[in-house]
Structure formats: structure tokens, C-alpha cells
Design a protein around this motif. Structure first.
Motif, PDB file in Angstrom:
ATOM      1  N   TRP A  96      44.771  27.827  33.126  1.00  0.00           N
ATOM      2  CA  TRP A  96      45.626  29.015  33.209  1.00  0.00           C
ATOM      3  C   TRP A  96      44.790  30.268  33.442  1.00  0.00           C
ATOM      4  N   ALA A  97      43.651  30.370  32.752  1.00  0.00           N
ATOM      5  CA  ALA A  97      42.788  31.539  32.927  1.00  0.00           C
ATOM      6  C   ALA A  97      42.254  31.607  34.357  1.00  0.00           C
ATOM      7  N   LEU A  98      41.866  30.475  34.913  1.00  0.00           N
ATOM      8  CA  LEU A  98      41.397  30.450  36.304  1.00  0.00           C
ATOM      9  C   LEU A  98      42.517  30.814  37.271  1.00  0.00           C
ATOM     10  N   ASP A  99      43.725  30.345  37.000  1.00  0.00           N
ATOM     11  CA  ASP A  99      44.852  30.675  37.877  1.00  0.00           C
ATOM     12  C   ASP A  99      45.171  32.167  37.817  1.00  0.00           C
ATOM     13  N   ARG A 100      45.097  32.756  36.631  1.00  0.00           N
ATOM     14  CA  ARG A 100      45.339  34.195  36.524  1.00  0.00           C
ATOM     15  C   ARG A 100      44.266  34.989  37.247  1.00  0.00           C
ATOM     16  N   ALA A 101      43.012  34.539  37.154  1.00  0.00           N
ATOM     17  CA  ALA A 101      41.925  35.234  37.850  1.00  0.00           C
ATOM     18  C   ALA A 101      42.098  35.137  39.364  1.00  0.00           C
ATOM     19  N   MET A 102      42.479  33.959  39.863  1.00  0.00           N
ATOM     20  CA  MET A 102      42.696  33.815  41.302  1.00  0.00           C
ATOM     21  C   MET A 102      43.933  34.583  41.754  1.00  0.00           C
ATOM     22  N   ALA A 103      44.941  34.666  40.885  1.00  0.00           N
ATOM     23  CA  ALA A 103      46.133  35.441  41.236  1.00  0.00           C
ATOM     24  C   ALA A 103      45.798  36.922  41.362  1.00  0.00           C
ATOM     25  N   ALA A 104      44.895  37.406  40.514  1.00  0.00           N
ATOM     26  CA  ALA A 104      44.493  38.810  40.600  1.00  0.00           C
ATOM     27  C   ALA A 104      43.741  39.096  41.895  1.00  0.00           C
ATOM     28  N   ARG A 105      42.992  38.118  42.402  1.00  0.00           N
ATOM     29  CA  ARG A 105      42.231  38.315  43.632  1.00  0.00           C
ATOM     30  C   ARG A 105      43.079  38.141  44.881  1.00  0.00           C
ATOM     31  N   SER A 106      44.209  37.429  44.764  1.00  0.00           N
ATOM     32  CA  SER A 106      44.991  37.129  45.959  1.00  0.00           C
ATOM     33  C   SER A 106      46.374  37.788  45.969  1.00  0.00           C
ATOM     34  N   THR A 107      46.661  38.686  45.024  1.00  0.00           N
ATOM     35  CA  THR A 107      47.946  39.390  44.989  1.00  0.00           C
ATOM     36  C   THR A 107      47.739  40.831  45.431  1.00  0.00           C
ATOM     37  N   CYS A 108      48.577  41.275  46.349  1.00  0.00           N
ATOM     38  CA  CYS A 108      48.496  42.646  46.861  1.00  0.00           C
ATOM     39  C   CYS A 108      49.147  43.593  45.848  1.00  0.00           C
ATOM     40  N   PRO A 109      48.473  44.677  45.471  1.00  0.00           N
ATOM     41  CA  PRO A 109      49.073  45.601  44.511  1.00  0.00           C
ATOM     42  C   PRO A 109      50.238  46.405  45.086  1.00  0.00           C
ATOM     43  N   ARG A 110      50.346  46.530  46.404  1.00  0.00           N
ATOM     44  CA  ARG A 110      51.437  47.305  47.003  1.00  0.00           C
ATOM     45  C   ARG A 110      52.711  46.481  47.170  1.00  0.00           C
ATOM     46  N   CYS A 111      52.596  45.361  47.883  1.00  0.00           N
ATOM     47  CA  CYS A 111      53.798  44.574  48.192  1.00  0.00           C
ATOM     48  C   CYS A 111      54.038  43.443  47.194  1.00  0.00           C
ATOM     49  N   LYS A 112      53.099  43.206  46.286  1.00  0.00           N
ATOM     50  CA  LYS A 112      53.212  42.192  45.223  1.00  0.00           C
ATOM     51  C   LYS A 112      53.344  40.770  45.760  1.00  0.00           C
ATOM     52  N   ARG A 113      52.848  40.500  46.977  1.00  0.00           N
ATOM     53  CA  ARG A 113      52.848  39.144  47.511  1.00  0.00           C
ATOM     54  C   ARG A 113      51.540  38.466  47.134  1.00  0.00           C
ATOM     55  N   ARG A 114      51.626  37.172  46.791  1.00  0.00           N
ATOM     56  CA  ARG A 114      50.420  36.403  46.496  1.00  0.00           C
ATOM     57  C   ARG A 114      50.095  35.555  47.723  1.00  0.00           C
ATOM     58  N   TYR A 115      48.919  35.783  48.271  1.00  0.00           N
ATOM     59  CA  TYR A 115      48.484  35.092  49.477  1.00  0.00           C
ATOM     60  C   TYR A 115      47.709  33.832  49.125  1.00  0.00           C
TER      61      TYR A 115
END
Length: 154
Positions: A96-115
Motif C-alpha cells: 500500500w505504501a508503494l502504491d501511494r508513493a507511485m500514485a503521488a508520482r503519476s497523479t496530476c495535481p491540476r486535473c487529478k488524473r492518474r497516468y
């Protein structure tokens, strides 16, 4: 008037004689059973388990010099399969911690899309479509069924 040429010194070759104090060395395709490289251990689902290498796999160039030790960076360390342990599996909290870290790196702060890839947040601060002003293709980001607001229990 041309400058006088300097005499080039030849690079000294380090000749290290093989001795019994060092690890045993094996040529390629002459390695005994039970000794494998780290990559081969990983393919079998094993890790060295805290043990160091037990032998050296000599590089191709050193196979012509059996009386000298292989000191080239292309040599490989050999590990014993008997001393190897199974790979450790991460706990659910670690995943879960790794997924949250990767989500922070791949989520745009403007449009909130996770790439599906890491975004250039240090240089641009957002994804390319937000930065350049175009609509992203749907196969580059993960469709989210929940709103991107906070999802904390408290």
C-alpha cells in the motif's frame, strides 16, 4: 614552431597471480552445478540470503590467461544454491505504501488524473495535456470511478 610531442606511456597491465587465498574462479560453461549468478538466483525466486559469493565467474578475455586472476569489471560473482533463501515478499502495508508513493508520482495535481507513467512534476508541475492545453487520450490514464478528493476514514 611545432610543439615537441610527448612520449606516451603505455598503460601498465595489472597482473595478479591466482592464489589459493582468493575465491575459486571458473571459466564460462565450466561452472559446477549448484553455483549460479545473482540474476539466475532471481529467476529461481531466490536471494543470496546474507551470504557472500563463493566463487568468481571469469570474463571471456581472462579465459586465455589461466595463471592470472580475473580483475575485469565484467566478471560475475557466483552464489551457492544451497545457501540461498526464498525471496522476501512485501507485506500488505508495504505494498500500500508503494502504491501511494507511485500514485503521488503519476497523479496530476491540476486535473487529478492518474497516468500509467511518472509525470514531470519537478519541471512542469503537471501532466503534458494540462501544460500544453490538449485533451489526453483515454489509454494513457487510469479511469477513476471515485472522485479524486480525500479518501481518509476520519
Amino acid at each position: 614552431m611545432p610543439r615537441p610531442r610527448k612520449k606516451r606511456r603505455r598503460r601498465e597491465v595489472k597482473k595478479l597471480p591466482r592464489s589459493e587465498a582468493m575465491l575459486p574462479e571458473y571459466d564460462r560453461r565450466a561452472c559446477p552445478e549448484g553455483l549460479v549468478t545473482r540474476r539466475q538466483l532471481r529467476e529461481k525466486g531466490l536471494s543470496p540470503g546474507g551470504h557472500g559469493p563463493v566463487a568468481v565467474l571469469r570474463c571471456k578475455a581472462c579465459s586465455y590467461r589461466p595463471d592470472q586472476a580475473c580483475i575485469h569489471p565484467t566478471r560475475a560473482w557466483l552464489y551457492s544454491v544451497e545457501l540461498a533463501r526464498p525471496k522476501r515478499t512485501p507485506t500488505l502495508a508495504q505494498e500500500w505504501a508503494l502504491d501511494r508513493a507511485m500514485a503521488a508520482r503519476s497523479t496530476c495535481p491540476r486535473c487529478k488524473r492518474r497516468y500509467y507513467f511518472c509525470l514531470p512534476l519537478r519541471t512542469q508541475g503537471c501532466c503534458d495535456p494540462c501544460h500544453k492545453g490538449y485533451e489526453p487520450s483515454p489509454d494513457t490514464y487510469m479511469p477513476s470511478s471515485t472522485p479524486a478528493g480525500h479518501r481518509l476514514a476520519a
